[in-house]
Design a protein around this motif. Structure first.
Motif, mmCIF file in Angstrom:
data_model
loop_
_atom_site.group_PDB
_atom_site.id
_atom_site.type_symbol
_atom_site.label_atom_id
_atom_site.label_comp_id
_atom_site.label_asym_id
_atom_site.label_seq_id
_atom_site.Cartn_x
_atom_site.Cartn_y
_atom_site.Cartn_z
ATOM 1 N N PRO A 123 36.095 34.949 47.296
ATOM 2 C CA PRO A 123 36.415 35.215 48.702
ATOM 3 C C PRO A 123 36.856 36.669 48.880
ATOM 4 O O PRO A 123 37.976 37.025 48.495
ATOM 5 N N PRO A 124 36.012 37.521 49.429
ATOM 6 C CA PRO A 124 36.361 38.947 49.509
ATOM 7 C C PRO A 124 37.401 39.209 50.602
ATOM 8 O O PRO A 124 37.420 38.544 51.633
ATOM 9 N N LYS A 125 38.255 40.187 50.357
ATOM 10 C CA LYS A 125 39.223 40.606 51.367
ATOM 11 C C LYS A 125 38.555 41.636 52.284
ATOM 12 O O LYS A 125 37.800 42.492 51.826
ATOM 13 N N VAL A 126 38.856 41.539 53.557
ATOM 14 C CA VAL A 126 38.274 42.473 54.529
ATOM 15 C C VAL A 126 38.669 43.900 54.186
ATOM 16 O O VAL A 126 37.860 44.837 54.306
ATOM 17 N N SER A 127 39.909 44.071 53.722
ATOM 18 C CA SER A 127 40.376 45.417 53.370
ATOM 19 C C SER A 127 39.545 46.005 52.230
ATOM 20 O O SER A 127 39.244 47.210 52.229
ATOM 21 N N ASP A 128 39.169 45.182 51.245
ATOM 22 C CA ASP A 128 38.344 45.663 50.136
ATOM 23 C C ASP A 128 36.947 46.044 50.620
ATOM 24 O O ASP A 128 36.354 47.029 50.149
ATOM 25 N N ILE A 129 36.412 45.268 51.551
ATOM 26 C CA ILE A 129 35.081 45.584 52.087
ATOM 27 C C ILE A 129 35.130 46.924 52.813
ATOM 28 O O ILE A 129 34.259 47.795 52.609
ATOM 29 N N LYS A 130 36.154 47.131 53.640
ATOM 30 C CA LYS A 130 36.277 48.397 54.373
ATOM 31 C C LYS A 130 36.441 49.574 53.420
ATOM 32 O O LYS A 130 35.878 50.655 53.623
ATOM 33 N N LYS A 131 37.201 49.344 52.353
ATOM 34 C CA LYS A 131 37.429 50.400 51.378
ATOM 35 C C LYS A 131 36.116 50.825 50.725
ATOM 36 O O LYS A 131 35.848 52.027 50.541
ATOM 37 N N ASN A 132 35.279 49.846 50.396
ATOM 38 C CA ASN A 132 34.004 50.164 49.748
ATOM 39 C C ASN A 132 32.990 50.751 50.728
ATOM 40 O O ASN A 132 32.106 51.512 50.335
ATOM 41 N N ILE A 133 33.117 50.402 52.007
ATOM 42 C CA ILE A 133 32.284 51.059 53.021
ATOM 43 C C ILE A 133 32.617 52.550 53.063
ATOM 44 O O ILE A 133 31.718 53.404 53.113
ATOM 45 N N TYR A 152 35.342 23.513 43.024
ATOM 46 C CA TYR A 152 36.408 23.903 43.946
ATOM 47 C C TYR A 152 36.945 25.305 43.678
ATOM 48 O O TYR A 152 37.706 25.838 44.495
ATOM 49 N N ILE A 153 36.588 25.886 42.547
ATOM 50 C CA ILE A 153 37.054 27.234 42.218
ATOM 51 C C ILE A 153 36.466 28.237 43.198
ATOM 52 O O ILE A 153 35.256 28.274 43.418
ATOM 53 N N GLU A 154 37.320 29.054 43.800
ATOM 54 C CA GLU A 154 36.823 30.092 44.715
ATOM 55 C C GLU A 154 36.389 31.339 43.948
ATOM 56 O O GLU A 154 35.352 31.931 44.263
ATOM 57 N N ASP A 155 37.160 31.730 42.945
ATOM 58 C CA ASP A 155 36.840 32.942 42.176
ATOM 59 C C ASP A 155 35.889 32.588 41.034
ATOM 60 O O ASP A 155 36.257 32.630 39.851
ATOM 61 N N LYS A 156 34.668 32.250 41.392
ATOM 62 C CA LYS A 156 33.694 31.855 40.374
ATOM 63 C C LYS A 156 33.306 33.026 39.479
ATOM 64 O O LYS A 156 32.872 32.835 38.341
ATOM 65 N N ASP A 157 33.462 34.247 39.975
ATOM 66 C CA ASP A 157 33.162 35.409 39.140
ATOM 67 C C ASP A 157 34.184 35.561 38.017
ATOM 68 O O ASP A 157 33.858 36.027 36.927
ATOM 69 N N VAL A 158 35.425 35.148 38.288
ATOM 70 C CA VAL A 158 36.461 35.208 37.236
ATOM 71 C C VAL A 158 36.114 34.211 36.130
ATOM 72 O O VAL A 158 36.188 34.533 34.942
ATOM 73 N N PHE A 159 35.745 33.004 36.519
ATOM 74 C CA PHE A 159 35.332 32.014 35.516
ATOM 75 C C PHE A 159 34.167 32.553 34.697
ATOM 76 O O PHE A 159 34.144 32.430 33.469
ATOM 77 N N GLN A 160 33.196 33.138 35.382
ATOM 78 C CA GLN A 160 32.015 33.662 34.686
ATOM 79 C C GLN A 160 32.405 34.713 33.656
ATOM 80 O O GLN A 160 31.898 34.731 32.528
ATOM 81 N N LYS A 161 33.325 35.592 34.032
ATOM 82 C CA LYS A 161 33.721 36.675 33.130
ATOM 83 C C LYS A 161 34.431 36.122 31.890
ATOM 84 O O LYS A 161 34.113 36.503 30.756
ATOM 85 N N PHE A 162 35.384 35.225 32.105
ATOM 86 C CA PHE A 162 36.089 34.642 30.962
ATOM 87 C C PHE A 162 35.158 33.775 30.128
ATOM 88 O O PHE A 162 35.193 33.829 28.888
ATOM 89 N N TYR A 163 34.344 32.985 30.807
ATOM 90 C CA TYR A 163 33.436 32.093 30.071
ATOM 91 C C TYR A 163 32.459 32.885 29.217
ATOM 92 O O TYR A 163 32.197 32.532 28.061
ATOM 93 N N SER A 164 31.910 33.970 29.763
ATOM 94 C CA SER A 164 30.929 34.751 29.007
ATOM 95 C C SER A 164 31.572 35.403 27.785
ATOM 96 O O SER A 164 30.962 35.470 26.707
ATOM 97 N N ARG A 165 32.816 35.857 27.917
ATOM 98 C CA ARG A 165 33.500 36.465 26.761
ATOM 99 C C ARG A 165 33.784 35.418 25.681
ATOM 100 O O ARG A 165 33.637 35.705 24.490
ATOM 101 N N MET A 166 34.192 34.246 26.126
ATOM 102 C CA MET A 166 34.487 33.188 25.151
ATOM 103 C C MET A 166 33.211 32.663 24.516
ATOM 104 O O MET A 166 33.187 32.348 23.311
ATOM 105 N N LEU A 167 32.143 32.569 25.290
ATOM 106 C CA LEU A 167 30.853 32.171 24.737
ATOM 107 C C LEU A 167 30.395 33.188 23.699
ATOM 108 O O LEU A 167 29.886 32.821 22.623
ATOM 109 N N ALA A 168 30.593 34.460 24.016
ATOM 110 C CA ALA A 168 30.199 35.520 23.077
ATOM 111 C C ALA A 168 30.914 35.351 21.743
ATOM 112 O O ALA A 168 30.298 35.463 20.665
#
Length: 771
Positions: free
Chosen positions: A740-750, A447-463
């Motif tokens: 879940p990306p924000k439309v504003s962030d996508i436009k900014k990176n475009i 159910y977690i939407e920010d799976k990249d956040v979990f990945q980042k914390f998990y990888s640091r803790m695994l390390a």
């Protein structure tokens, strides 16, 4: 010469027909009325022979002009029609008498009469069919093959006559009697069910296909039995349900409706035709459920609030029988679960920010587990209710009181809880229990939407677990990574698996280094001063940063790392080793303080080791001298080193309680005491943990920015040209499984990519890839 009377062939034919039919009628009458008494073989053969002889006579017997003309053209093909017609006339006359007797009966007596007469009549019809077998085989067959209408085999002729001359006159009264009988049974009385079944069977038997008399249909049954039966059923249950609802609770009504539906289903098996099942159920559903669906749905929330599982099951089964009956329930269920989840998290949040990750994750799991059980038991695991549960869980997992200040709080806490489970020293369960706990973690992870956040914390803790050799087991770590890989794919866990590979390679490298070092020591006759192991971690795969403070290692450490560098450079060329001092640790023996005769051992970070070794030269040191010798920055020296030493009473400060600054002197505490012989001084400070968490979140934002740019470039490279809106939609589709990306962030990176000349803007809001 005597005159001779001329004979008329037509009269001879007429005499032949009349005499033949007189004989046949007499015996047909016996069959129709006295079949139980039996028909002897002589009579049977006599009837059969007379039919045969008549059908095979050479001349037609008809005397009508039309008949003569017709017979002249068809000859022997018409022989048999006269007997066929005579039999039909007889059957009509016979059934008129049956109908006259039927008029003297009503209700159940009429049913008994009808069934008795039907049995007698059809038995006789079968026997007559055998008696007129020659007629069937020749004349009837030829007529039917030539497409003549209203010509049937003798048995079917009996049925047609019954339908036309008797059934049509009594069917309404018979059906009324059947309906009264069924209503009695519905009211709890015992009835003769075989009577109804016999009526049903007779109605079914009367269904004939006009285009093909050899085939049967259910038209008669459907028109004269099924239609009035369904109408009566609907009326009965509409009346009953209206009265019952007015005097009883909704729950009691559901029990009543459930019982009635079961009764009707059973009734089909007992004496109705199977063809009626769907229509009967539809009628019952309309009267018992659809007409009261609003009342049932209004009770749903009450049952949910009171956790009435049996009644919820009953309501689900009832409303699932009607079209769109469950949609409002699914919506209410989703809202209810979401509300329950938010309330559960509110309790956790009310205790302040210092709650354990386990408390938070358990709160989420308890709600999910509770309502998943409800979906499985009460709603039979139906996919749409599962979807409603998933939607509700996704809401309260990602948007709750704890996540108000930081939308990525849930994945962070989930990663921390996972770390607690997989780290040594946790109150871990046995292997199977740990596996169950990891499966529960994956429930929340889904159910977690920010799976990249979990990945980042998990990888640091695994390390850290791998570097500090603090994993509860390699199998558990592998199991968790395997689950993440199954959920998110190879790319999500690629770096995690490479970290494991580095640790294995480092084990082999340390073994080779030990052999090499022992040989060098023998040649140089030097004495080993420090027992060390090393881990070589690939920069691209490990989420570790270089030290954020200068550091001058003590001589003993320098000698050890110099020796390892000589060994490593001999095996690899062109590689640069960056020492991650903040992750290094060791043990030092405090020979100056003992528990009994055994000296204490301090488990310390390398920074702490460097400071402690300074006290080998003198027992009291000024803060400024310590800083100069170690070259550590103020924040590291103040909190991670001296703050810990003071708290653990390893050193004493002068003046007492003095701040860590020039002029403050630190003296070894020779009165140090501890219950444990091994004392862990390498304890992370909460402020450090907070800083690390903030840094991780910043890294996530940077990674997201790079990922969005990579996805945009990949899409544009493949499509060459694309409208701005379409590009945004495709980016969202490709990235939403990670966050879940924000439309504003996508436009900014475009815009950033346009500045870097990866893409350009064309007319009509269209973008193009620049090769």
């Amino acid at each position: 010469m005597a005159p001779v009377a001329a004979s008329n062939p037509a009269n001879r034919g007429r005499d032949n027909l009349e005499s033949t039919w007189a004989y046949l009628e007499e015996n047909v009458e016996k069959v129709m009325t006295k079949l139980r008494e039996g028909v002897d073989m002589k009579t049977y053969m006599g009837v059969y022979t007379r039919v045969h002889n008549f059908c095979t006579s050479q001349k037609p017997t008809t005397t009508s002009p039309a008949g003569a003309a017709h017979s002249a053209s068809r000859g022997a093909h018409l022989l048999g029609q006269e007997i066929y017609d005579k039999l039909g006339e007889y059957l009509s006359k016979h059934l008129a008498e049956v109908n006259a007797r039927a008029d003297t009966h009503t209700d159940e007596a009429l049913l008994s009469f009808y069934i008795r007469e039907w049995k007698r009549y059809t038995d006789a019809a079968k026997y007559n069919n055998h008696l007129f077998k020659y007629l069937n085989r020749h004349w009837v067959k030829r007529e039917m093959d030539e497409g003549k209408k209203n010509i049937y085999d003798i048995y079917t002729l009996h049925l047609v006559k019954w339908k036309d001359d008797f059934f049509q006159k009594v069917q309404e009264r018979v059906m009324q009697a059947v309906l009264k009988l069924v209503e009695k049974q519905r009211n709890g009385e015992t009835i003769e069910q075989l009577q109804v079944k016999a009526i049903v069977d007779s109605f079914v038997s009367l269904g004939l296909d006009e285009n093909d008399p050899t085939k049967s249909t259910l038209d008669v049954y459907r028109r004269y039995f099924e239609a009035p039966f369904l109408t009566a059923t609907k009326d009965y249950y509409q009346r009953e349900s209206k009265l019952f609802v007015a005097e009883n609770s909704v729950v009691e009504y559901m029990k009543k409706a459930e019982a009635r539906l079961d009764e009707e289903k059973e009734r089909v098996g007992l004496y109705l035709h199977p063809d009626i099942m769907k229509k009967l159920m539809d009628v019952c559903n309309e009267a018992l459920i659809t007409d009261h669906s609003l009342l049932l749905r209004d009770e749903f929330q009450v049952l949910l609030d009171n956790e009435r599982v049996d009644d919820l099951t009953r309501m689900y089964k009832l409303l699932s029988r009607i079209k769109d009956g469950l949609d409002p329930l699914r919506n209410r269920f989703e809202a209810h679960v979401r509300k329950a989840g938010l309330a559960s998290v509110d309790k956790v949040a009310s205790s302040g920010d210092n709650f354990e990750p386990k408390v938070y994750i358990d709160a989420l799991l308890d709600i999910h587990s509770k309502y998943q059980q409800l979906v499985t038991v009460a709603f039979t695991g139906e996919s749409e209710f599962v979807r409603s549960l998933d939607n509700a869980c996704k809401e309260f997992v990602n948007r709750n009181e704890v996540c108000k200040s930081n939308s990525s709080r849930s994945p962070e806490l989930l990663a921390k809880y996972t770390d607690q489970l997989l780290k040594k020293g946790a109150k871990a369960a046995d292997e199977s229990e740990l596996e169950d706990l990891l499966l529960q973690i994956m429930v929340v992870f889904k159910y977690i939407e920010d799976k990249d956040v979990f990945q980042k914390f998990y990888s640091r803790m695994l390390a850290k677990r791998l570097v500090n050799v603090s994993s509860v087991s390699d199998d558990a770590e592998t199991s968790m990574i395997s689950k993440l890989k199954e959920a998110c794919g190879f790319e999500y866990t690629n770096k995690l698996q490479r970290m494991f590979q580095d640790i294995q390679v480092s084990k082999d490298l340390n073994s080779a280094y030990k052999d090499w070092y022992d040989k060098v020591m023998e040649d140089s006759s030097k004495k080993r001063t420090i027992d060390s192991t090393y881990q070589i971690l690939g920069t691209s795969f490990w989420p570790l940063n270089p030290p954020n403070s200068p550091f001058s290692p003590p001589t003993e450490v320098n000698e050890a790392i110099d020796a390892f560098k000589r060994f490593y450079d001999g095996k690899h060329t062109g590689r640069k080793l960056t020492w991650l001092w903040q992750l290094c640790k060791g043990e030092v023996r405090a020979n100056y303080v003992k528990q009994g005769k055994v000296p204490y051992t301090f488990m310390v970070s390398t920074y702490q080791m460097a400071v402690l070794l300074l006290f080998n030269e003198q027992e009291t040191l000024d803060y400024a001298d310590i800083k100069e010798y170690t070259q550590l920055s103020d924040d590291i020296l103040d909190t991670a080193v001296m703050g810990v030493f003071q708290k653990a009473r390893v050193v004493t400060a002068t003046p007492e309680g003095g701040k860590p600054e020039a002029g403050t002197k630190y003296t070894l505490n020779r009165g140090f005491k501890n219950k444990k012989l091994k004392v862990n001084l390498n304890v992370p400070i909460k402020s450090e943990q907070k800083t690390e968490s903030d840094e991780t979140h910043k890294t996530v934002e940077e990674d997201r920015k790079l990922l969005l740019q990579a996805v945009i470039v990949r899409i544009m490279k493949g499509r060459k040209k694309l409208r701005h809106v379409q590009l945004v939609e495709e980016v969202i589709t490709q990235v939403k499984n990670r966050f879940p990306p924000k439309v504003s962030d996508i436009k900014k990176n475009i815009d950033i990519l346009m500045e870097k000349d990866y893409i350009e803007r064309l007319d009509n809001d269209e973008l193009a890839y620049i090769a």
